[in-house]
Design a protein around this motif. Sequence first.
Motif, mmCIF file in Angstrom:
data_model
loop_
_atom_site.group_PDB
_atom_site.id
_atom_site.type_symbol
_atom_site.label_atom_id
_atom_site.label_comp_id
_atom_site.label_asym_id
_atom_site.label_seq_id
_atom_site.Cartn_x
_atom_site.Cartn_y
_atom_site.Cartn_z
ATOM 1 N N ILE A 1 0.999 -0.892 0.179
ATOM 2 C CA ILE A 1 0.332 0.079 0.131
ATOM 3 C C ILE A 1 0.941 1.230 -0.197
ATOM 4 O O ILE A 1 1.603 1.734 1.268
ATOM 5 N N GLY A 2 0.386 1.774 -1.418
ATOM 6 C CA GLY A 2 2.000 3.541 -1.471
ATOM 7 C C GLY A 2 2.873 2.869 -2.374
ATOM 8 O O GLY A 2 3.602 2.230 -1.764
ATOM 9 N N GLY B 1 5.052 5.307 -3.674
ATOM 10 C CA GLY B 1 6.399 6.397 -3.225
ATOM 11 C C GLY B 1 7.090 6.347 -3.823
ATOM 12 O O GLY B 1 7.941 4.863 -4.762
ATOM 13 N N TYR B 2 7.962 6.791 -3.634
ATOM 14 C CA TYR B 2 9.777 6.536 -3.231
ATOM 15 C C TYR B 2 10.158 5.277 -2.529
ATOM 16 O O TYR B 2 11.094 5.168 -3.230
ATOM 17 N N VAL B 3 9.249 4.998 -1.566
ATOM 18 C CA VAL B 3 10.238 3.610 -0.840
ATOM 19 C C VAL B 3 9.178 2.388 -1.223
ATOM 20 O O VAL B 3 10.335 1.818 -1.989
ATOM 21 N N ASP C 1 -2.340 2.288 -4.822
ATOM 22 C CA ASP C 1 -2.289 3.983 -3.756
ATOM 23 C C ASP C 1 -3.446 4.105 -4.620
ATOM 24 O O ASP C 1 -4.566 4.221 -5.479
ATOM 25 N N LEU C 2 -4.185 5.441 -3.777
ATOM 26 C CA LEU C 2 -5.208 5.553 -4.172
ATOM 27 C C LEU C 2 -5.104 6.745 -4.469
ATOM 28 O O LEU C 2 -6.230 7.787 -5.096
ATOM 29 N N ARG D 1 -0.872 8.935 -9.925
ATOM 30 C CA ARG D 1 0.342 8.097 -9.849
ATOM 31 C C ARG D 1 0.300 6.894 -10.239
ATOM 32 O O ARG D 1 1.339 6.584 -11.051
ATOM 33 N N SER E 1 4.001 1.338 3.087
ATOM 34 C CA SER E 1 4.636 2.397 2.792
ATOM 35 C C SER E 1 3.860 3.959 2.136
ATOM 36 O O SER E 1 4.426 3.935 1.090
ATOM 37 N N VAL E 2 2.639 4.139 2.973
ATOM 38 C CA VAL E 2 2.250 4.596 3.070
ATOM 39 C C VAL E 2 3.117 5.927 3.798
ATOM 40 O O VAL E 2 3.906 5.719 4.407
ATOM 41 N N ASN E 3 3.051 7.898 3.157
ATOM 42 C CA ASN E 3 3.255 8.530 3.802
ATOM 43 C C ASN E 3 3.231 8.969 4.837
ATOM 44 O O ASN E 3 2.808 9.213 5.781
ATOM 45 N N CYS F 1 -4.680 2.965 6.622
ATOM 46 C CA CYS F 1 -4.015 1.651 6.789
ATOM 47 C C CYS F 1 -4.535 -0.436 7.138
ATOM 48 O O CYS F 1 -5.337 -1.136 6.777
ATOM 49 N N ARG G 1 11.270 17.046 -1.779
ATOM 50 C CA ARG G 1 10.985 17.079 -0.171
ATOM 51 C C ARG G 1 12.124 17.600 1.174
ATOM 52 O O ARG G 1 13.300 17.266 0.889
HETATM 53 P P1 ADP Z 1 7.504 7.756 0.473
HETATM 54 O O1 ADP Z 1 8.209 8.605 0.351
HETATM 55 O O2 ADP Z 1 7.195 7.565 2.362
HETATM 56 O O3 ADP Z 1 7.460 6.773 -0.583
HETATM 57 P P2 ADP Z 1 5.211 9.023 -0.888
HETATM 58 O O4 ADP Z 1 4.524 10.326 -0.709
HETATM 59 O O5 ADP Z 1 6.304 9.437 -1.570
HETATM 60 O O6 ADP Z 1 5.934 8.358 0.348
HETATM 61 O O7 ADP Z 1 4.714 7.713 -1.027
HETATM 62 C C1 ADP Z 1 3.609 7.489 -0.239
HETATM 63 C C2 ADP Z 1 2.293 7.290 -1.029
HETATM 64 O O8 ADP Z 1 1.037 6.217 -0.350
HETATM 65 C C3 ADP Z 1 1.708 8.286 -1.975
HETATM 66 O O9 ADP Z 1 1.804 7.963 -2.914
HETATM 67 C C4 ADP Z 1 0.276 8.160 -1.157
HETATM 68 O O10 ADP Z 1 -0.587 8.372 -2.370
HETATM 69 C C5 ADP Z 1 0.028 6.960 -0.792
HETATM 70 N N1 ADP Z 1 -0.956 6.604 0.125
HETATM 71 C C6 ADP Z 1 -1.199 7.480 1.238
HETATM 72 N N2 ADP Z 1 -2.531 6.416 2.561
HETATM 73 C C7 ADP Z 1 -2.744 5.445 1.696
HETATM 74 C C8 ADP Z 1 -4.265 4.615 2.051
HETATM 75 N N3 ADP Z 1 -4.982 4.665 2.757
HETATM 76 N N4 ADP Z 1 -3.724 4.015 0.487
HETATM 77 C C9 ADP Z 1 -3.323 3.639 -0.784
HETATM 78 N N5 ADP Z 1 -2.260 4.948 -0.558
HETATM 79 C C10 ADP Z 1 -2.251 5.156 0.635
#
Ligand code: ADP
Length: 464
Positions: free
Chosen positions: A10-11, A13-15, A36-37, A41, A91-93, A115, A348
């Motif tokens: 879940i997520g 992003g960069y991670v 991801d929501l 993206r 892996s959400v922010n 989550c 960031r």
């Molecule tokens: P990181 O650097 O920790 O990976 P990012 O902000 O790049 O952080 O990525 C985190 C991702 O998690 C974002 O794309 C965000 O839309 C997603 N996200 C946050 N909450 C949820 C959720 N409840 N369900 C799905 N995706 C989520």
Amino acid sequence: MSKIKNICCIGAGYVGGPTMAVIAAKCPDIKVTIVDLNAARIAAWNDENLDNLPVYEPGLDKIVAQARGRNLFFSTEVEKAIDEAEMIFISVNTPTKTYGVGKGMAADLKYIELCARQIASVAKTDKIVVEKSTLPVRTAEAIRSILDNTGNGVKFQILSNPEFLAEGTAVEDLLNPDRVLIGGETTEGGEKAMQALVEVYANWIPAERILTTNVWSSELSKLTANAFLAQRVSSINAMSELCEKTGADVNEVAKAIGMDSRIGPKFLKASVGFGGSCFQKDILNLVYIAKSYGLNEVADYWEQVIIMNDHQKRRFAANIVKTLYNTVSGKKIAFLGWAFKKDTNDTRESAAIYVADDLLNEQANVAVYDPKVEAGHMYADLDYLETRSAAENAKGLTVFNDPYEALQGAHAIAVLTEWDEFKGYDWQRIYDNMNKPAFVFDGRNLLDADKLREIGFFFNAIGK
Ligand code: ADP
Ligand code: UDX
């Protein structure tokens, strides 16, 4: 626990994105779905044109091309992916809280909690839930409480598996990590869950580099590693200011101390200040945790790393103003770089944001060129500070796609990111097209000082 066949993350992003792409590439028998929501993206991750991936990392396009559509999938169907998976990575922010108790210090866990609640409501079979995002110590306990109390009676195992990749070298770090850390409960179920994850990594990582610990050690190790790394940068930056006063050269000092095997050569590069999503956030977190246990000396000790870093950014901007005869009002100051380090499009906590903010307060016209960062991100970074209106930021900061245009007619150049391409520019041409006297403020110790001085630049670098 039988072998893992189906992973959900879940997520995206960069991670989450790079980590799962590497797992999928290295474990062709495991289906990996990243959800991801954020539909835009996900669409970008699925884009045919690999130049449009939402995360820029050297080598990532090849890894994605290798696995996408085979056993790597990007989707917005969060519930379906949770339902199908035996192992779910979160892996959400986890940004620093901007409101309420712990504002400006504690991590905001609302995305994590959402989550956990979603996993609890969807899961119909036993699941292993893996914390991947950097989290405050004892978050696993909160996740466990939500899962156990709101779930459908299925069993959850919670693991901590912090990510140590650095942006810009994410793929290399994931393919060849110094170590992988997995924390779990010291129960039979916990041990089995840890073993299941160990087996995933064992597909490409030697066994001796996979460490297992208890959950709290794993969570705290991640914060500690980032605090130690950031502390090294603040330590050398503190010495850089002293070097400037005394005539010592910070690069020479760094080299001399780095040859001591007890100190080592890495993370000793003086700079305009560290940025990135982790260092500041994790130290603030550590400070908050220490304070909440009444450990004020511990909290103050680590907080000083942040204080030093803020000072470094501020004094860099102040030095520009002072050197340009105490006024930059109406002057064009060109920035080379906006990203927080080279080889990433992530901005960031980038030092560039704060230096720009200070210079805009002095009514400078800031002109920026960065090879990977989109203009919209730069304006969003400034607007987020709420120092001035979005309209004022749009007026004060101009973004260029061509470096020579950005530098044309500038009074001074500030190097904020160490992109390799800056070194190869036609510096004579740049000098000829600038306002004189032409100044360079190298916040990264990147450029060849002798060469630029020979051309006629007034050259200023951190720690010299
Ligand atoms: P990181 O650097 O920790 O990976 P990012 O902000 O790049 O952080 O990525 C985190 C991702 O998690 C974002 O794309 C965000 O839309 C997603 N996200 C946050 N909450 C949820 C959720 N409840 N369900 C799905 N995706 C989520
Ligand atoms: C960091 C950790 O390195 C990584 O293990 C963790 O998972 C996430 O946080 P990251 O923030 O991506 O990674 O990059 P890093 O290479 O650590 O650089 C952080 C900041 O410190 C950058 O702004 C960089 O320019 C700065 N830095 C680093 C210096 O100024 N000098 C140095 O010697 C090293």
